[in-house]
Write an enzyme that holds these catalytic residues in place. Structure first.
Site, PDB file in Angstrom:
ATOM      1  N   ARG A  29      34.213  25.647  35.724  1.00 30.24           N
ATOM      2  CA  ARG A  29      35.272  26.064  36.651  1.00 30.24           C
ATOM      3  C   ARG A  29      35.844  24.876  37.416  1.00 30.24           C
ATOM      4  O   ARG A  29      37.062  24.737  37.588  1.00 30.24           O
ATOM      5  CB  ARG A  29      34.704  27.089  37.628  1.00 30.24           C
ATOM      6  N   VAL A  66      35.814  21.632  36.545  1.00 27.05           N
ATOM      7  CA  VAL A  66      36.579  20.752  35.664  1.00 27.05           C
ATOM      8  C   VAL A  66      37.965  21.347  35.400  1.00 27.05           C
ATOM      9  O   VAL A  66      38.991  20.661  35.499  1.00 27.05           O
ATOM     10  CB  VAL A  66      35.832  20.521  34.336  1.00 27.05           C
ATOM     11  N   ASP A  75      15.320  21.231  34.028  1.00 22.95           N
ATOM     12  CA  ASP A  75      14.129  20.375  34.089  1.00 22.95           C
ATOM     13  C   ASP A  75      14.228  19.247  35.117  1.00 22.95           C
ATOM     14  O   ASP A  75      13.214  18.652  35.475  1.00 22.95           O
ATOM     15  CB  ASP A  75      13.839  19.767  32.722  1.00 22.95           C
ATOM     16  N   SER A  99      -8.535  35.597  45.414  1.00 19.19           N
ATOM     17  CA  SER A  99      -7.611  35.470  44.287  1.00 19.19           C
ATOM     18  C   SER A  99      -7.012  34.075  44.302  1.00 19.19           C
ATOM     19  O   SER A  99      -6.997  33.407  45.347  1.00 19.19           O
ATOM     20  CB  SER A  99      -6.490  36.519  44.371  1.00 19.19           C
TER      21      SER A  99
END
Length: 328
Positions: free
Chosen positions: A25, A27, A132, A220
């Protein structure tokens, strides 16, 4: 002398990440603002070879800033790895009258763009889109912030079950080569242990940590495992090892998988993508090529693509130290 640029092609390549649509959008609308033509290239390099182009204007990108994935699609393209395939792509671009490219993707996408530029002297500019956060030259990649928030939300839900049944959960997150998602989400969600590729902590340390947790009164535990972690062969092997050596634990495994790639991008990723899109187009008009737009200390910077693809980003050692303190 820099080539005159009047029409820019934009495409997404590699794995999708939240915020790619916001970058598309940006660009497109920057081109409209500067009275340039913009062409969307569907399915990455495959679509480039096949001439799968569509003119885009400011209205064609309405209501996509909030959507995950990529409206331009993405695909693998073995043909582009060959000189013949790249020649086909170049011929299609020339036929369409496209003068420069903006590629939104990761290391593999940038490596292809760099080679394409070297062979045809075709202006290219990269925008890092990958969950990543592993690309040199930028503190953040588009999609990383959304991904870690998705992971934290999932861990919070799993912890409810872990607490209710006094269970130990191994939660595998993406990160084949780097542990940024695991480390950040693990700290943010209060995990008892975080296993990342950059640190081979060993199975004995994992057992010692779990024993300390049990001794301190924790009923836990949550252990975050990056998929590239080297402590065990895989997360299921870790489960079996702990069950064998610490039978007091009721162990479960949850692999979050591709849910980490999806979802509406966070405000941070939307703003980052918008800023990077503007910078990419303006840099091409300034005659720059073979650069990737990045961000460092809140400021946008340009890094040569050849440098950006050389290696992965380093893990945050200070955050590892914080993690060690928090899991005491």
């Amino acid at each position: 002398m820099a080539k005159e640029i009047k029409k820019i092609g934009v495409f997404t390549s590699g794995g999708d990440s939240p915020g790619m649509n916001a970058a598309i959008r940006s660009v497109v609308r920057t081109c409209a603002y500067l009275n340039l033509d913009c062409v969307g290239i569907y399915r990455g390099y495959q679509g480039m070879i096949e001439g799968d182009f569509k003119p885009m204007d400011a209205r064609s990108v309405n209501n996509i800033i909030n959507k995950g994935g990529t409206i331009l699609k993405s695909a693998r393209c073995d043909e582009f790895r060959t000189p013949e395939g790249r020649k086909k792509a170049h011929d299609q671009l020339v036929s369409e009258g496209i003068h420069a490219l903006v590629v939104i993707g990761g290391n593999g996408s940038f490596a292809g763009a760099l080679l394409f530029n070297e062979e045809f002297d075709f202006p290219v500019m990269g925008i890092p889109g990958t969950i990543d956060n592993d690309i040199l030259g930028s503190s953040f990649t588009i999609g990383f912030d959304t991904a870690i928030n998705t992971v934290v939300g999932a861990i919070d839900k799993i912890r409810d079950t872990a607490s209710s049944h006094n269970r130990l959960f191994f939660i595998e997150v993406m990160g084949r080569d780097v542990g940024h998602i695991a480390l950040n989400a693990g700290v943010g969600a209060g995990a008892e242990e975080i296993l990342i590729p950059e640190q081979n902590l060993g199975l004995e340390r994992l057992l010692d940590s779990l024993k300390r947790s049990k001794k301190s009164g924790k009923s836990s535990s949550i252990v975050i495992v990056a998929e590239g972690d080297r402590t065990g062969k895989n997360v299921f092997e870790l489960k079996e090892y702990v069950e064998e050596h610490l039978p007091i634990y009721d162990v479960r495994v949850s692999v979050l998988g591709h849910m980490q790639r999806g979802g509406n991008p966070t405000c941070f990723d939307r703003v980052l993508a918008s800023r990077m899109g503007v910078k990419a187009v303006e840099s091409l008009l300034e005659g720059k090529s073979n650069y990737m737009v990045g961000i460092r200390d809140t400021q946008l910077i340009l890094t040569p693509i050849s440098e950006a693809i050389k290696a992965h980003t380093d893990i945050d050692e200070e955050l590892i130290r914080v993690s060690d303190i928090m899991t005491t």
